[in-house]
Design an enzyme around this catalytic site. Structure first.
Site, PDB file in Angstrom:
ATOM      1  N   PRO A  11       6.111   9.295   5.583  1.00 58.51           N
ATOM      2  CA  PRO A  11       5.988   7.964   6.178  1.00 58.51           C
ATOM      3  C   PRO A  11       5.748   6.850   5.158  1.00 58.51           C
ATOM      4  CG  PRO A  11       4.084   9.323   6.692  1.00 58.51           C
ATOM      5  CD  PRO A  11       5.114  10.232   6.102  1.00 58.51           C
ATOM      6  N   ASN A  12       6.446   5.764   5.417  1.00 56.64           N
ATOM      7  CA  ASN A  12       6.333   4.495   4.683  1.00 56.64           C
ATOM      8  C   ASN A  12       7.004   4.519   3.313  1.00 56.64           C
ATOM      9  OD1 ASN A  12       4.779   3.065   6.695  1.00 56.64           O
ATOM     10  ND2 ASN A  12       3.123   4.462   6.170  1.00 56.64           N
ATOM     11  N   ARG A  19       7.211  -3.589  -1.111  1.00 60.96           N
ATOM     12  CA  ARG A  19       5.845  -4.041  -0.850  1.00 60.96           C
ATOM     13  C   ARG A  19       4.932  -3.357  -1.861  1.00 60.96           C
ATOM     14  NH1 ARG A  19       8.156  -6.005   2.958  1.00 60.96           N
ATOM     15  NH2 ARG A  19       7.750  -6.008   5.190  1.00 60.96           N
ATOM     16  N   TYR A  24       2.576   0.895  -5.993  1.00 63.32           N
ATOM     17  CA  TYR A  24       3.651   1.890  -5.959  1.00 63.32           C
ATOM     18  C   TYR A  24       4.814   1.583  -6.903  1.00 63.32           C
ATOM     19  CZ  TYR A  24       1.156   3.658  -1.925  1.00 63.32           C
ATOM     20  OH  TYR A  24       0.179   4.184  -1.119  1.00 63.32           O
ATOM     21  N   ASN A  75       6.918  14.697  -0.933  1.00 67.42           N
ATOM     22  CA  ASN A  75       5.872  13.679  -0.908  1.00 67.42           C
ATOM     23  C   ASN A  75       5.660  13.379   0.565  1.00 67.42           C
ATOM     24  OD1 ASN A  75       4.190  11.501  -0.950  1.00 67.42           O
ATOM     25  ND2 ASN A  75       5.320  10.380  -2.543  1.00 67.42           N
ATOM     26  N   ALA A  78       1.074   9.891   3.802  1.00 68.81           N
ATOM     27  CA  ALA A  78      -0.244  10.020   4.432  1.00 68.81           C
ATOM     28  C   ALA A  78      -0.403  11.340   5.179  1.00 68.81           C
ATOM     29  CB  ALA A  78      -0.477   8.844   5.372  1.00 68.81           C
ATOM     30  N   HIS A  81      -2.625  14.227   3.952  1.00 70.51           N
ATOM     31  CA  HIS A  81      -4.070  14.270   4.164  1.00 70.51           C
ATOM     32  C   HIS A  81      -4.447  14.617   5.603  1.00 70.51           C
ATOM     33  CE1 HIS A  81      -3.652  12.243   0.360  1.00 70.51           C
ATOM     34  NE2 HIS A  81      -3.104  11.182   0.935  1.00 70.51           N
ATOM     35  N   ASP A  88       1.961  24.219   7.808  1.00 65.73           N
ATOM     36  CA  ASP A  88       2.425  25.444   8.470  1.00 65.73           C
ATOM     37  C   ASP A  88       3.935  25.603   8.322  1.00 65.73           C
ATOM     38  OD1 ASP A  88      -0.139  26.083   9.249  1.00 65.73           O
ATOM     39  OD2 ASP A  88       0.128  25.493  11.350  1.00 65.73           O
ATOM     40  N   GLU A  99       4.427  19.528  -4.606  1.00 66.09           N
ATOM     41  CA  GLU A  99       3.828  18.368  -3.937  1.00 66.09           C
ATOM     42  C   GLU A  99       3.807  17.205  -4.927  1.00 66.09           C
ATOM     43  OE1 GLU A  99      -0.156  19.135  -2.550  1.00 66.09           O
ATOM     44  OE2 GLU A  99      -0.579  16.993  -2.233  1.00 66.09           O
ATOM     45  N   HIS A 101       3.013  13.032  -5.602  1.00 65.32           N
ATOM     46  CA  HIS A 101       2.477  11.728  -5.214  1.00 65.32           C
ATOM     47  C   HIS A 101       2.766  10.739  -6.324  1.00 65.32           C
ATOM     48  CE1 HIS A 101       0.649  13.439  -1.759  1.00 65.32           C
ATOM     49  NE2 HIS A 101       0.142  14.397  -2.521  1.00 65.32           N
ATOM     50  N   ILE A 102       3.258   9.603  -5.946  1.00 66.80           N
ATOM     51  CA  ILE A 102       3.571   8.564  -6.931  1.00 66.80           C
ATOM     52  C   ILE A 102       2.295   8.076  -7.607  1.00 66.80           C
ATOM     53  CG2 ILE A 102       4.441   6.187  -7.121  1.00 66.80           C
ATOM     54  CD1 ILE A 102       6.341   7.021  -4.735  1.00 66.80           C
ATOM     55  N   ARG A 108      -8.082   7.196  -5.985  1.00 67.01           N
ATOM     56  CA  ARG A 108      -8.042   6.278  -4.842  1.00 67.01           C
ATOM     57  C   ARG A 108      -9.157   6.643  -3.837  1.00 67.01           C
ATOM     58  NH1 ARG A 108      -1.964   5.502  -2.918  1.00 67.01           N
ATOM     59  NH2 ARG A 108      -3.041   3.850  -1.742  1.00 67.01           N
ATOM     60  N   ARG A 112      -8.046  10.314   0.427  1.00 68.25           N
ATOM     61  CA  ARG A 112      -6.787  10.782  -0.181  1.00 68.25           C
ATOM     62  C   ARG A 112      -7.006  11.963  -1.130  1.00 68.25           C
ATOM     63  NH1 ARG A 112      -3.188   6.558   1.266  1.00 68.25           N
ATOM     64  NH2 ARG A 112      -4.297   4.594   1.397  1.00 68.25           N
TER      65      ARG A 112
HETATM   66  O1  CA2 Z   1       1.051   8.268  -3.941  1.00 66.94           O
HETATM   67  C1  CA2 Z   1       1.810   8.705  -3.078  1.00 66.94           C
HETATM   68  O2  CA2 Z   1       2.974   9.018  -3.306  1.00 66.94           O
HETATM   69  C2  CA2 Z   1       1.320   8.816  -1.627  1.00 66.94           C
HETATM   70  O3  CA2 Z   1       1.857  10.019  -1.086  1.00 66.94           O
HETATM   71  C3  CA2 Z   1       1.862   7.599  -0.913  1.00 66.94           C
HETATM   72  C4  CA2 Z   1       1.380   7.487   0.527  1.00 66.94           C
HETATM   73  C5  CA2 Z   1      -0.141   7.624   0.602  1.00 66.94           C
HETATM   74  O4  CA2 Z   1      -0.547   7.645   1.960  1.00 66.94           O
HETATM   75  C6  CA2 Z   1      -0.633   8.881  -0.087  1.00 66.94           C
HETATM   76  O5  CA2 Z   1      -2.040   8.910  -0.012  1.00 66.94           O
HETATM   77  C7  CA2 Z   1      -0.198   8.900  -1.524  1.00 66.94           C
HETATM   78  C8  CA2 Z   1       1.750   6.140   1.140  1.00 66.94           C
HETATM   79  C9  CA2 Z   1       3.170   5.717   0.959  1.00 66.94           C
HETATM   80  C10 CA2 Z   1       3.259   4.275   1.332  1.00 66.94           C
HETATM   81  O6  CA2 Z   1       4.346   3.709   0.671  1.00 66.94           O
HETATM   82  C11 CA2 Z   1       4.402   2.346   0.604  1.00 66.94           C
HETATM   83  C12 CA2 Z   1       5.456   1.823  -0.057  1.00 66.94           C
HETATM   84  C13 CA2 Z   1       5.550   0.469  -0.197  1.00 66.94           C
HETATM   85  C14 CA2 Z   1       4.602  -0.363   0.364  1.00 66.94           C
HETATM   86  C15 CA2 Z   1       3.546   0.169   1.044  1.00 66.94           C
HETATM   87  C16 CA2 Z   1       3.452   1.531   1.169  1.00 66.94           C
END
Ligand code: CA2
Length: 146
Positions: A11-12, A19, A24, A75, A78, A81, A88, A99, A101-102, A108, A112
């Site tokens: 997600p996201n 953004r 990120y 990746n 969210a 977590h 599963d 796994e 994470h950027i 953080r 997380r």
């Molecule tokens: O660091 C990562 O890659 C995360 O998986 C990114 C997730 C976050 O919930 C994890 O804790 C760590 C969130 C991705 C949100 O991506 C965005 C991209 C642009 C603007 C806002 C959020």
């Protein structure tokens, strides 16, 4: 026929580069996928990409991978977590997975710091930006060759 790695983004992550660049970076999801594709080509793998904001769709994509993929880069955003279902699914298909994470999730918020995936992952890469996708693909190729 080349072996294949599924690259899953949760997600996201479709908003990458549009953004919150201070968190990120300014590169997009397409950039991350290009980096993964280049690494895969160099180590002789095909790649398939999926991004979804829905937990069930991610579970379905992981299930599909059992038919024609050898490993998964994920990746889970969210859902990392929160999602027992994604954990599963990864365990159910019995594919090695990395796994990614950027950001460095350990630098953080405390919520997380826990991942439902890490203890069953082949490797965990956090804080390397989108280069993490490159590292993950190359590591999975090594794991599969071993
Ligand atoms: O660091 C990562 O890659 C995360 O998986 C990114 C997730 C976050 O919930 C994890 O804790 C760590 C969130 C991705 C949100 O991506 C965005 C991209 C642009 C603007 C806002 C959020």
């Amino acid at each position: 026929m080349n072996r294949r790695i599924l690259v899953v983004n949760g997600p996201n992550l479709n908003l990458l580069g549009t953004r919150a660049p201070e968190m990120y970076g300014s590169e997009t999801l397409a950039d991350a996928e290009r980096i993964a594709a280049e690494a895969a080509r160099e180590v002789g793998f095909d790649v398939r990409f999926v991004q979804s904001n829905s937990e069930g769709a991610l579970v379905d994509a992981i299930h599909e991978a059992r038919h024609d993929c050898d490993a998964v880069v994920i990746n889970a955003g969210a859902y990392t977590h929160t999602s027992v279902a994604i954990r599963d699914a990864l365990e159910a298909v019995s594919l090695p997975f990395a796994e990614v994470h950027i950001t460095n999730v350990y630098a953080r918020e405390p919520f997380r710091h826990h991942s439902y995936l890490s203890d069953v992952a082949s490797c965990v890469i956090a804080g390397a930006g989108i280069r993490g996708y490159d590292f993950a693909v190359r590591r999975l190729a090594e794991v599969l060759a071993a």
